[in-house]
Write a protein that holds these residues in place. Sequence first.
Motif, PDB file in Angstrom:
ATOM      1  N   THR A 156       0.910  -1.235   0.028  1.00 22.00           N
ATOM      2  CA  THR A 156      -0.058  -0.056  -0.117  1.00 22.00           C
ATOM      3  C   THR A 156       0.817   1.177   0.016  1.00 22.00           C
ATOM      4  OG1 THR A 156      -1.913   1.092   1.183  1.00 22.00           O
ATOM      5  CG2 THR A 156      -0.144  -0.062   2.347  1.00 22.00           C
ATOM      6  N   TYR A 157       0.354   2.276  -0.568  1.00 19.43           N
ATOM      7  CA  TYR A 157       1.186   3.483  -0.674  1.00 19.43           C
ATOM      8  C   TYR A 157       1.310   4.299   0.823  1.00 19.43           C
ATOM      9  CZ  TYR A 157       2.989   8.110  -1.480  1.00 19.43           C
ATOM     10  OH  TYR A 157       3.672   9.396  -1.481  1.00 19.43           O
ATOM     11  N   ALA A 217       3.617   4.017  -6.441  1.00 21.46           N
ATOM     12  CA  ALA A 217       2.628   2.750  -6.364  1.00 21.46           C
ATOM     13  C   ALA A 217       2.531   2.071  -7.720  1.00 21.46           C
ATOM     14  CB  ALA A 217       1.389   2.786  -5.719  1.00 21.46           C
ATOM     15  N   GLN A 224       0.960  -5.906   5.848  1.00 26.13           N
ATOM     16  CA  GLN A 224       1.011  -4.665   4.974  1.00 26.13           C
ATOM     17  C   GLN A 224       2.431  -4.309   4.785  1.00 26.13           C
ATOM     18  OE1 GLN A 224      -1.150  -0.664   5.624  1.00 26.13           O
ATOM     19  NE2 GLN A 224       0.566  -0.943   7.160  1.00 26.13           N
ATOM     20  N   GLU A 252      -4.625   5.314  -2.347  1.00 26.56           N
ATOM     21  CA  GLU A 252      -5.733   5.907  -1.574  1.00 26.56           C
ATOM     22  C   GLU A 252      -6.140   7.199  -2.960  1.00 26.56           C
ATOM     23  OE1 GLU A 252      -4.967   7.102   2.278  1.00 26.56           O
ATOM     24  OE2 GLU A 252      -4.131   5.056   2.729  1.00 26.56           O
ATOM     25  N   THR A 287       0.092   8.382  -6.474  1.00 23.19           N
ATOM     26  CA  THR A 287      -0.174   7.158  -6.788  1.00 23.19           C
ATOM     27  C   THR A 287       1.198   6.694  -7.755  1.00 23.19           C
ATOM     28  OG1 THR A 287      -1.317   7.572  -9.052  1.00 23.19           O
ATOM     29  CG2 THR A 287      -2.553   7.216  -6.707  1.00 23.19           C
ATOM     30  N   TRP A 336      -3.522   0.423   6.609  1.00 22.41           N
ATOM     31  CA  TRP A 336      -4.315  -0.908   6.863  1.00 22.41           C
ATOM     32  C   TRP A 336      -3.657  -1.865   7.723  1.00 22.41           C
ATOM     33  CZ3 TRP A 336      -8.820  -0.341   4.805  1.00 22.41           C
ATOM     34  CH2 TRP A 336      -8.909   0.656   3.794  1.00 22.41           C
ATOM     35  N   LEU A 365      -1.978  -1.280  -3.303  1.00 20.13           N
ATOM     36  CA  LEU A 365      -3.410  -0.320  -2.919  1.00 20.13           C
ATOM     37  C   LEU A 365      -3.048   1.005  -2.961  1.00 20.13           C
ATOM     38  CD1 LEU A 365      -4.918  -2.503   0.212  1.00 20.13           C
ATOM     39  CD2 LEU A 365      -5.270  -2.622  -2.366  1.00 20.13           C
TER      40      LEU A 365
END
Length: 244
Positions: free
Chosen positions: A152-153, A209, A168, A201, A206, A157, A199
């Motif tokens: 995830t960036y 990612a 994660q 957000e 982004t 989580w 992932l």
Amino acid sequence: IGGEHVSVTVMVPPGASPETYEPRPAQLQALSQADAYLAIGVDFEYAWMSRIAAANPQMRVIDTSQGITRQPLHGHDHSGGASEAHPDPHIWLSPRLVRLQATTIAGALAELDPAHRSVYESNLAQWLAEIDGLDGDLRGALAGSVSQAFMTYHPSWGYFADEYGLEQLAIEVGGQEPSAQELAGLITEARARGVRVVLVEPELSTRSAETIARELGVEVRTISPLAEDWAGNLRTLAKILAES
């Protein structure tokens, strides 16, 4: 929990980041009408809580994370020191921890408005049953997952991952984009851990990612930890992770 007896105003509007948000003067003024402020420990509260409390000395400030062991942000520390100045605030992404938050909130409402205590207790019981149902659905959806690691960036989580036996891997911590060397290291680690999805957000960058996902040949999926449909959002996340 409050039902018709409570009017809720949200400080951080949709699309804004609770890490950097600055309340508008009108919001601080509106606090003069509030009976309670439900705090969770997001970054803007550390910066603004003294002014939030000063806006209404009669307002009760309730820490909804009380009784919950907060953890450091689960992510890479590019500085070599502590990963974040404050602990991970994303406790609302673990159904088990939301049960504790809900119980704290119901207790506070009953103290503020004892005439409707039975309503708050009844609503709490119904909500806890819904949370238990959600938890069962999530465990069922994730039971067949082959890869336990996801990337995830932003490390939002961690509590969710801990709850469901996942791992994660974060690209960014504290607003720092990884350097080219760090990016290469992240790609190597993601391959070693069998990451099959990255992932991002909608509120955040982004670029890194997408670079990592392209190198790994995996999907980038967008999901917000701030979605209003809390239960539906967690079911969507479990589906994304299971499908990957």
